[in-house]
Design an enzyme around this catalytic site. Structure first.
Site, PDB file in Angstrom:
ATOM      1  N   LYS A   1      45.647  39.541  25.340  1.00  0.00           N
ATOM      2  CA  LYS A   1      44.423  38.888  25.809  1.00  0.00           C
ATOM      3  C   LYS A   1      44.639  38.580  27.300  1.00  0.00           C
ATOM      4  O   LYS A   1      44.425  37.447  27.767  1.00  0.00           O
ATOM      5  CB  LYS A   1      44.181  37.611  24.985  1.00  0.00           C
ATOM      6  CG  LYS A   1      42.830  36.977  25.177  1.00  0.00           C
ATOM      7  CD  LYS A   1      41.691  37.739  24.538  1.00  0.00           C
ATOM      8  CE  LYS A   1      40.363  37.083  24.848  1.00  0.00           C
ATOM      9  NZ  LYS A   1      39.219  37.928  24.485  1.00  0.00           N
TER      10      LYS A   1
ATOM     11  N   ASP B   1      50.773  37.021  13.893  1.00  0.00           N
ATOM     12  CA  ASP B   1      50.635  36.211  12.677  1.00  0.00           C
ATOM     13  C   ASP B   1      49.262  36.460  12.059  1.00  0.00           C
ATOM     14  O   ASP B   1      49.128  36.727  10.859  1.00  0.00           O
ATOM     15  CB  ASP B   1      50.803  34.730  13.060  1.00  0.00           C
ATOM     16  CG  ASP B   1      50.962  33.826  11.849  1.00  0.00           C
ATOM     17  OD1 ASP B   1      50.887  34.328  10.716  1.00  0.00           O
ATOM     18  OD2 ASP B   1      51.153  32.613  12.040  1.00  0.00           O
TER      19      ASP B   1
ATOM     20  N   ASP C   1      47.980  39.292   8.603  1.00  0.00           N
ATOM     21  CA  ASP C   1      47.232  38.915   7.391  1.00  0.00           C
ATOM     22  C   ASP C   1      45.952  39.728   7.292  1.00  0.00           C
ATOM     23  O   ASP C   1      45.571  40.191   6.212  1.00  0.00           O
ATOM     24  CB  ASP C   1      46.890  37.419   7.397  1.00  0.00           C
ATOM     25  CG  ASP C   1      48.006  36.566   6.811  1.00  0.00           C
ATOM     26  OD1 ASP C   1      49.184  36.954   6.966  1.00  0.00           O
ATOM     27  OD2 ASP C   1      47.715  35.510   6.208  1.00  0.00           O
TER      28      ASP C   1
END
Ligand code: NAI
Length: 469
Positions: free
Chosen positions: A181, A238, A242
Site C-alpha cells: 500500500k 494475515d 484467510d
C-alpha cells in the site's frame, strides 16, 4: 503407478509437538495418527502452550516449550487462543518473534472433491512474519487516542523478498507479486516495495510485479488463478491468507509454515474454533497439510506425497467432513485417510521439493549522513494549539490533527481530536540539546507525549508530509 510404500527415510527426526487450545488437541491427535500410520520417522516431544498453561506460564508460552522448539528445530503446533483487548499476547506471535521465524508460507491450492467457486486456485502467500504492526508497539497517547507503530525494516524486507524468490525457484513457480500500500504508506510500504524490486533484479528467471493490497483483494475473489507467489508485509498477509483460504474451502484446509534460518514451526492458518471445539467435528486437513509441508521441509517428500495422495483419495471418494459440506466426523475422516495410505500413489514429485535457503543478513546502513531537520512533537490539546512561531533555532512549520494540516492556513472542516503533531523545522544546524530545549518549551504550553526527530539524507526528507501540506 501405485506403490505400496514403506518409509524411505531411515534416520528418525525429532520434533516438538504442541497440541494447543480449543480444537487443537483433536486435530493434533488426528494428524499424529495419520503420520504414524504413514510411517513418518518422527519422534515427538509433547510440549504445552496456550490457555492450558497460563497459570504457570503467564504469557502462555513456557520456557521449556521454546527450548524444545530450539532443540528439535521443527515443531508442529495446534492453534492457541489469544484474548481480544487485554490479556496475554499471542503465543504464535511470541514464538515467531522469539525464534525469528521471518517467513510465513501459506500454500493455497484447490483440493479435489472440495467444491468452491473456483476450481483452479494454486498460489502461495509468503507473509513477512515478525515486523509491521506485529511488534505490538502500542501506546495510549491520550485517554482517547491509541497509537500502533508500523515498523518495516530494510533487512526484514530484503530477507522476505529473497525468500519469496528462492521459494518460487525451488517450487517451480513463475512469478512473484509484491502486495503493498505504498501509495499511502509511502515510507514503510515504500521501503518494502523498493527492497522487493532490488531483490527481483537478482532473479531474472522469475517474473515479478507489484499490486496494491486493495486491488489484490478484489482480484483474488474474482480471478484467483492469475496469482502465483504473493509476498507482503505481515498484516496484509494475515488478512489475505484467510481470504485466500476461503477460495479453496475455508480455514479447515489452509496450512502454514513459519520458517526461520534453521528453525521452523508448522501450524494451520485457523484458530481454536471455540464454536466446535471438543465436538469431534474439526477438520484436520489444514494441520495435516501443515504436517506434510513440515515433512517436505525435512526432506521427507515420499511420506509427504503419500499422505497428500491419501487425503486427495479420501476427498475424491466423497468422504467429506463437516464444514466442507459433508457429514464425516474428525475420526471417520482420519480413518478414511489412513485406509487410503497403503494404496496412495507416491505423489512426492508433485509437491514442492526443496527446503528454501535462508537469506543472508543484509548489511546495516549507517545513518551518519543523516542531517537533523527538525522535530515533530505530539501534544494533547483541545482546539488548535497556540504555540510560539519560533523556539530557539526552530520555526513552527506545521500543525496537523490526525495527519491533516490545521496550521498554517484555515482549519479544514474536520473533527479535531485532542492529539496534534506540531512540526518545528531547524533554521540551521541543530543539536539534541536544541531539540530537548524545544520540547521543554512546548511542554510549558501543553502536555506532550511523543517525539519524532525529522532527518534528511542527501536532501531527501526521511519523514512524511501532512495531508494538505
Ligand atoms: P477460528 O479460525 O478459530 O474460527 C473461525 C471459523 O472457522 C469458526 O467458525 C470455526 O468453527 C471455523 N474453523 C476453524 N478451524 C476449523 C477447522 N479445523 N475445521 C472446521 N472449522 C474450522 O477463528 P476465531 O474464532 O477468530 O479465533 C478463535 C481463537 O483462535 C482466538 O482466540 C484466536 O486468537 C485464535 N487463533 C489462533 C491462531 C493460531 O494459533 N495459529 C490463528 C487464528 C486465531
Amino acid at each position: 503407478m501405485t506403490t505400496h510404500h514403506t518409509a524411505t527415510v531411515t534416520a528418525t527426526t525429532t520434533g516438538a509437538w504442541i497440541p494447543g487450545d480449543g480444537n487443537g488437541p483433536e486435530i493434533a491427535a488426528a494428524v499424529r495418527d495419520v503420520l504414524a500410520a504413514a510411517g513418518a520417522p518422527i519422534a515427538w516431544d509433547e510440549q504445552s502452550a496456550g490457555l492450558g498453561c497460563i497459570d504457570w506460564a503467564p504469557n502462555g508460552l513456557p520456557d521449556a516449550t521454546l527450548s524444545a522448539i530450539r532443540r528439535h528445530k521443527v515443531a508442529l503446533k495446534g492453534p492457541t487462543a489469544t484474548p481480544v483487548g487485554g490479556g496475554h499476547k499471542s503465543v504464535n506471535v511470541t514464538i515467531r518473534k522469539a525464534l525469528e521465524l521471518y517467513a510465513n508460507v501459506r500454500p493455497v491450492k484447490s483440493l479435489p472433491g472440495v467444491t468452491t467457486r473456483f476450481a483452479n486456485v494454486d498460489l502461495v502467500i509468503v507473509r513477512e512474519n515478525v515486523e509491521d504492526t506485529y511488534g505490538g508497539i502500542e501506546h495510549m497517547q491520550t485517554p482517547d487516542v491509541a497509537q500502533c507503530l508500523k515498523v518495516i525494516t530494510r533487512q526484514g524486507s530484503l530477507a522476505i523478498a529473497r525468500y519469496a524468490f528462492e521459494l518460487a525457484r525451488a517450487w517451480g513457480r513463475r512469478r512473484v507479486t509484491c502486495v503493498h500500500k505504498a501509495n499511502i504508506h509511502k515510507l514503510t510500504d515504500g521501503l518494502f516495495l523498493t527492497c522487493f524490486q532490488e531483490v527481483a533484479a537478482d532473479y531474472p528467471d522469475i517474473a515479478s510485479d507489484s499490486a496494491l493490497v486493495d486491488a489484490v483483494c478484489m482480484q483474488l475473489v474474482t480471478a484467483p488463478e492469475r496469482f502465483d507467489v504473493l509476498v507482503m508485509p505481515n498484516l496484509y498477509g494475515d488478512i489475505l491468507s484467510d481470504l485466500a483460504a476461503g477460495l479453496v474451502g475455508g480455514l479447515g484446509v489452509a496450512p502454514a509454515g513459519n520458517i526461520g534460518e534453521d528453525i521452523a514451526v508448522f501450524e494451520a492458518v485457523h484458530g481454536t474454533a471455540p464454536d466446535i471445539a471438543g465436538m469431534g467435528l474439526a477438520n484436520p486437513t489444514a494441520l495435516l497439510l501443515s504436517a506434510t509441508q513440515m515433512l517436505r521441509h525435512l526432506g521427507q517428500h515420499g511420506d509427504a506425497g503419500r499422505i497428500e495422495a491419501a487425503l486427495t483419495a479420501t476427498l475424491a471418494a466423497g468422504i467429506v467432513i463437516r464444514g466442507l459440506g459433508g457429514s464425516a466426523s474428525t475420526s471417520a475422516f482420519v480413518q478414511a485417510i489412513i485406509s487410503h495410505l497403503p494404496d496412495a500413489i507416491d505423489a512426492a514429485a508433485s509437491g514442492p521439493q526443496a527446503r528454501i535457503p535462508a537469506a543472508p543478513a543484509a548489511p546495516v546502513t549507517p545513518s551518519t549522513a543523516w542531517v537533523l531537520d527538525g522535530v515533530d512533537v505530539f501534544v494533547e490539546c483541545e482546539g488548535v494549539p497556540q504555540l510560539p512561531e519560533a523556539i530557539g533555532p526552530f520555526v513552527l512549520r506545521l500543525i496537523s490533527n490526525r495527519g491533516t494540516k490545521i496550521y498554517p492556513g484555515p482549519v479544514p472542516d474536520i473533527r479535531l481530536v485532542n492529539w496534534h503533531r506540531v512540526r518545528y523545522i531547524a533554521q540551521g544546524p541543530v543539536t539534541d540539546d536544541d531539540v530537548l530545549a524545544l520540547v521543554a518549551e512546548v511542554g510549558r504550553h501543553y502536555r506532550w507525549m511523543h517525539l519524532e526527530k525529522l532527518c534528511q539524507a542527501d536532501g531527501t526528507a526521511c519523514y512524511s508530509k501532512a495531508q494538505g501540506e
